[in-house]
Design a protein around this motif. Structure first.
Motif, PDB file in Angstrom:
ATOM      1  N   CYS A  50       0.851  -1.190   0.000  1.00  0.00           N
ATOM      2  CA  CYS A  50       0.000   0.000   0.000  1.00  0.00           C
ATOM      3  C   CYS A  50       0.881   1.233   0.000  1.00  0.00           C
ATOM      4  CB  CYS A  50      -0.898   0.010   1.230  1.00  0.00           C
ATOM      5  SG  CYS A  50      -2.017  -1.378   1.275  1.00  0.00           S
ATOM      6  N   GLY A  51       0.672   2.089  -0.957  1.00  0.00           N
ATOM      7  CA  GLY A  51       1.499   3.286  -1.075  1.00  0.00           C
ATOM      8  C   GLY A  51       2.745   2.991  -1.874  1.00  0.00           C
ATOM      9  N   TYR A  52       3.305   4.051  -2.489  1.00  0.00           N
ATOM     10  CA  TYR A  52       4.459   3.862  -3.355  1.00  0.00           C
ATOM     11  C   TYR A  52       5.771   3.902  -2.591  1.00  0.00           C
ATOM     12  CZ  TYR A  52       1.242   4.396  -7.216  1.00  0.00           C
ATOM     13  OH  TYR A  52       0.212   4.219  -8.082  1.00  0.00           O
ATOM     14  N   ASN A  53       6.016   4.950  -1.873  1.00  0.00           N
ATOM     15  CA  ASN A  53       7.287   5.095  -1.154  1.00  0.00           C
ATOM     16  C   ASN A  53       7.065   4.892   0.334  1.00  0.00           C
ATOM     17  OD1 ASN A  53       8.577   5.744  -3.534  1.00  0.00           O
ATOM     18  ND2 ASN A  53       8.194   7.935  -3.299  1.00  0.00           N
ATOM     19  N   GLY A  54       7.654   3.845   0.856  1.00  0.00           N
ATOM     20  CA  GLY A  54       7.553   3.591   2.283  1.00  0.00           C
ATOM     21  C   GLY A  54       6.161   3.175   2.717  1.00  0.00           C
ATOM     22  N   GLY A  55       5.377   2.633   1.799  1.00  0.00           N
ATOM     23  CA  GLY A  55       4.033   2.189   2.131  1.00  0.00           C
ATOM     24  C   GLY A  55       4.064   0.948   2.994  1.00  0.00           C
ATOM     25  N   SER A  56       2.913   0.583   3.492  1.00  0.00           N
ATOM     26  CA  SER A  56       2.834  -0.592   4.352  1.00  0.00           C
ATOM     27  C   SER A  56       2.612  -1.855   3.526  1.00  0.00           C
ATOM     28  CB  SER A  56       1.697  -0.403   5.354  1.00  0.00           C
ATOM     29  OG  SER A  56       0.469  -0.283   4.653  1.00  0.00           O
ATOM     30  N   TRP A  57       2.816  -2.971   4.169  1.00  0.00           N
ATOM     31  CA  TRP A  57       2.622  -4.271   3.533  1.00  0.00           C
ATOM     32  C   TRP A  57       1.311  -4.872   4.015  1.00  0.00           C
ATOM     33  CZ3 TRP A  57       6.021  -6.580   0.091  1.00  0.00           C
ATOM     34  CH2 TRP A  57       7.224  -5.916  -0.096  1.00  0.00           C
ATOM     35  N   PHE A  58       0.653  -5.600   3.162  1.00  0.00           N
ATOM     36  CA  PHE A  58      -0.569  -6.347   3.485  1.00  0.00           C
ATOM     37  C   PHE A  58      -1.636  -5.457   4.118  1.00  0.00           C
ATOM     38  CE2 PHE A  58       3.007  -9.335   3.985  1.00  0.00           C
ATOM     39  CZ  PHE A  58       2.729 -10.147   2.903  1.00  0.00           C
ATOM     40  N   CYS A  59      -2.385  -4.785   3.293  1.00  0.00           N
ATOM     41  CA  CYS A  59      -3.454  -3.932   3.782  1.00  0.00           C
ATOM     42  C   CYS A  59      -4.679  -4.105   2.886  1.00  0.00           C
ATOM     43  CB  CYS A  59      -3.009  -2.474   3.793  1.00  0.00           C
ATOM     44  SG  CYS A  59      -2.657  -1.843   2.157  1.00  0.00           S
ATOM     45  N   MET A  60      -5.727  -3.438   3.226  1.00  0.00           N
ATOM     46  CA  MET A  60      -6.940  -3.429   2.409  1.00  0.00           C
ATOM     47  C   MET A  60      -6.993  -2.087   1.679  1.00  0.00           C
ATOM     48  SD  MET A  60      -8.218  -6.381   2.979  1.00  0.00           S
ATOM     49  CE  MET A  60      -9.913  -6.392   2.458  1.00  0.00           C
ATOM     50  N   THR A  61      -7.368  -2.112   0.409  1.00  0.00           N
ATOM     51  CA  THR A  61      -7.429  -0.881  -0.377  1.00  0.00           C
ATOM     52  C   THR A  61      -8.680  -0.876  -1.246  1.00  0.00           C
ATOM     53  OG1 THR A  61      -6.208   0.525  -1.902  1.00  0.00           O
ATOM     54  CG2 THR A  61      -6.064  -1.829  -2.285  1.00  0.00           C
ATOM     55  N   LYS A  62      -9.209   0.308  -1.480  1.00  0.00           N
ATOM     56  CA  LYS A  62     -10.373   0.448  -2.349  1.00  0.00           C
ATOM     57  C   LYS A  62      -9.890   0.582  -3.786  1.00  0.00           C
ATOM     58  CE  LYS A  62     -13.650   2.257   0.861  1.00  0.00           C
ATOM     59  NZ  LYS A  62     -14.928   2.880   0.922  1.00  0.00           N
ATOM     60  N   THR A  63     -10.517  -0.148  -4.683  1.00  0.00           N
ATOM     61  CA  THR A  63     -10.107  -0.129  -6.082  1.00  0.00           C
ATOM     62  C   THR A  63     -11.289  -0.441  -6.983  1.00  0.00           C
ATOM     63  OG1 THR A  63      -8.519  -1.002  -7.687  1.00  0.00           O
ATOM     64  CG2 THR A  63      -9.413  -2.555  -6.101  1.00  0.00           C
ATOM     65  N   SER A  64     -11.140  -0.096  -8.239  1.00  0.00           N
ATOM     66  CA  SER A  64     -12.116  -0.471  -9.247  1.00  0.00           C
ATOM     67  C   SER A  64     -11.664  -1.806  -9.842  1.00  0.00           C
ATOM     68  CB  SER A  64     -12.198   0.586 -10.350  1.00  0.00           C
ATOM     69  OG  SER A  64     -12.991   0.114 -11.408  1.00  0.00           O
ATOM     70  N   LEU A  65     -12.550  -2.755  -9.935  1.00  0.00           N
ATOM     71  CA  LEU A  65     -12.197  -4.090 -10.411  1.00  0.00           C
ATOM     72  C   LEU A  65     -12.154  -4.203 -11.935  1.00  0.00           C
ATOM     73  CD1 LEU A  65     -14.216  -6.281  -7.903  1.00  0.00           C
ATOM     74  CD2 LEU A  65     -11.813  -5.667  -7.827  1.00  0.00           C
ATOM     75  N   VAL A  66     -12.499  -3.131 -12.641  1.00  0.00           N
ATOM     76  CA  VAL A  66     -12.542  -3.191 -14.106  1.00  0.00           C
ATOM     77  C   VAL A  66     -11.170  -3.551 -14.676  1.00  0.00           C
ATOM     78  CG1 VAL A  66     -12.995  -1.872 -16.204  1.00  0.00           C
ATOM     79  CG2 VAL A  66     -14.463  -1.580 -14.227  1.00  0.00           C
ATOM     80  N   GLU A  67     -10.103  -2.917 -14.177  1.00  0.00           N
ATOM     81  CA  GLU A  67      -8.762  -3.195 -14.687  1.00  0.00           C
ATOM     82  C   GLU A  67      -8.352  -4.634 -14.408  1.00  0.00           C
ATOM     83  OE1 GLU A  67      -9.345  -0.563 -12.620  1.00  0.00           O
ATOM     84  OE2 GLU A  67      -8.996   1.186 -13.897  1.00  0.00           O
ATOM     85  N   GLU A  68      -8.656  -5.124 -13.218  1.00  0.00           N
ATOM     86  CA  GLU A  68      -8.294  -6.497 -12.865  1.00  0.00           C
ATOM     87  C   GLU A  68      -9.052  -7.498 -13.729  1.00  0.00           C
ATOM     88  OE1 GLU A  68      -8.745  -4.089 -10.651  1.00  0.00           O
ATOM     89  OE2 GLU A  68      -6.768  -4.036  -9.717  1.00  0.00           O
ATOM     90  N   ILE A  69     -10.321  -7.239 -13.958  1.00  0.00           N
ATOM     91  CA  ILE A  69     -11.124  -8.122 -14.811  1.00  0.00           C
ATOM     92  C   ILE A  69     -10.567  -8.128 -16.230  1.00  0.00           C
ATOM     93  CG2 ILE A  69     -13.396  -8.399 -15.883  1.00  0.00           C
ATOM     94  CD1 ILE A  69     -14.574  -7.374 -13.187  1.00  0.00           C
ATOM     95  N   ALA A  70     -10.216  -6.947 -16.741  1.00  0.00           N
ATOM     96  CA  ALA A  70      -9.662  -6.857 -18.098  1.00  0.00           C
ATOM     97  C   ALA A  70      -8.342  -7.617 -18.202  1.00  0.00           C
ATOM     98  CB  ALA A  70      -9.463  -5.399 -18.482  1.00  0.00           C
ATOM     99  N   MET A  71      -7.457  -7.423 -17.242  1.00  0.00           N
ATOM    100  CA  MET A  71      -6.142  -8.075 -17.301  1.00  0.00           C
ATOM    101  C   MET A  71      -6.242  -9.584 -17.134  1.00  0.00           C
ATOM    102  SD  MET A  71      -3.515  -5.412 -15.459  1.00  0.00           S
ATOM    103  CE  MET A  71      -4.387  -5.313 -13.911  1.00  0.00           C
ATOM    104  N   LEU A  72      -7.039 -10.032 -16.163  1.00  0.00           N
ATOM    105  CA  LEU A  72      -7.187 -11.478 -15.955  1.00  0.00           C
ATOM    106  C   LEU A  72      -7.907 -12.142 -17.130  1.00  0.00           C
ATOM    107  CD1 LEU A  72      -8.039 -11.692 -12.158  1.00  0.00           C
ATOM    108  CD2 LEU A  72      -5.972 -12.510 -13.305  1.00  0.00           C
ATOM    109  N   GLY A  73      -8.921 -11.472 -17.663  1.00  0.00           N
ATOM    110  CA  GLY A  73      -9.638 -12.015 -18.814  1.00  0.00           C
ATOM    111  C   GLY A  73      -8.762 -12.117 -20.039  1.00  0.00           C
ATOM    112  N   LEU A  74      -7.955 -11.088 -20.290  1.00  0.00           N
ATOM    113  CA  LEU A  74      -7.042 -11.117 -21.432  1.00  0.00           C
ATOM    114  C   LEU A  74      -5.988 -12.199 -21.244  1.00  0.00           C
ATOM    115  CD1 LEU A  74      -6.226  -9.901 -24.124  1.00  0.00           C
ATOM    116  CD2 LEU A  74      -4.888  -8.201 -22.878  1.00  0.00           C
ATOM    117  N   LEU A  75      -5.448 -12.310 -20.044  1.00  0.00           N
ATOM    118  CA  LEU A  75      -4.458 -13.355 -19.773  1.00  0.00           C
ATOM    119  C   LEU A  75      -5.060 -14.743 -19.972  1.00  0.00           C
ATOM    120  CD1 LEU A  75      -1.632 -14.139 -18.787  1.00  0.00           C
ATOM    121  CD2 LEU A  75      -2.549 -14.128 -16.468  1.00  0.00           C
TER     122      LEU A  75
END
Length: 155
Positions: A50-75
């Protein structure tokens, strides 16, 4: 007895049906299309970083699933197309498959090397995203062209 790691023939047809919508969706995501802003597939998902510089590890984040669906579907669709057996799978097909994988590895490596030398900053992440799929796409094109030539006897 040789073990085959290829998917059954029907997966190629399923992959061909899946690749078009997921490719279009992936291109829309890549271009930052306004069309996708109205799609409400927001969710809270687990993230490794989570976060780019000095972010934490293993957290929950809000995101849009459209990109993940597109990438997994294409793969998935590219893997279905690339790794499914042919109707007439034999030793020659296996040889052409191996040559196509080697050719695709070389071609993708050259493109990657050029990208490392000439693409910088945030554009490099976009380049790497596209390069991940380039390997399978080049393999599919090379293999199918070689199989077409072999079937036509133009070798």
């Amino acid at each position: 007895m040789k073990k085959s790691y290829l998917l059954p023939v029907g997966f190629k047809k399923a992959g061909l049906w899946m690749v078009v919508p997921f490719l279009v969706l992936g291109v829309l995501c890549l271009c930052g299309s306004d069309v996708l802003e109205n799609v409400c597939l927001n969710a809270t998902m687990p993230a490794l970083v989570c976060g780019y510089n000095g972010g934490s590890w293993f957290c929950m984040t809000k995101t849009s699933l459209v990109e993940e669906i597109a990438m997994l579907g294409l793969l998935a669709s590219l893997v279905f197309i690339a790794l499914s057996r042919e109707q007439d799978e034999d030793e020659m097909t296996e040889h052409i498959r191996m040559q196509s994988f080697v050719w695709s590895t070389w071609a993708t490596s050259i493109v990657l090397a050029l990208g490392i030398l000439f693409v910088y900053d945030l554009e490099f992440l976009t380049f790497m995203f596209m390069t991940m799929y380039l390997y399978l796409m080049l393999y599919i094109v090379k293999f199918n062209l070689a199989m077409h030539r072999e079937r036509k006897g133009q070798r």
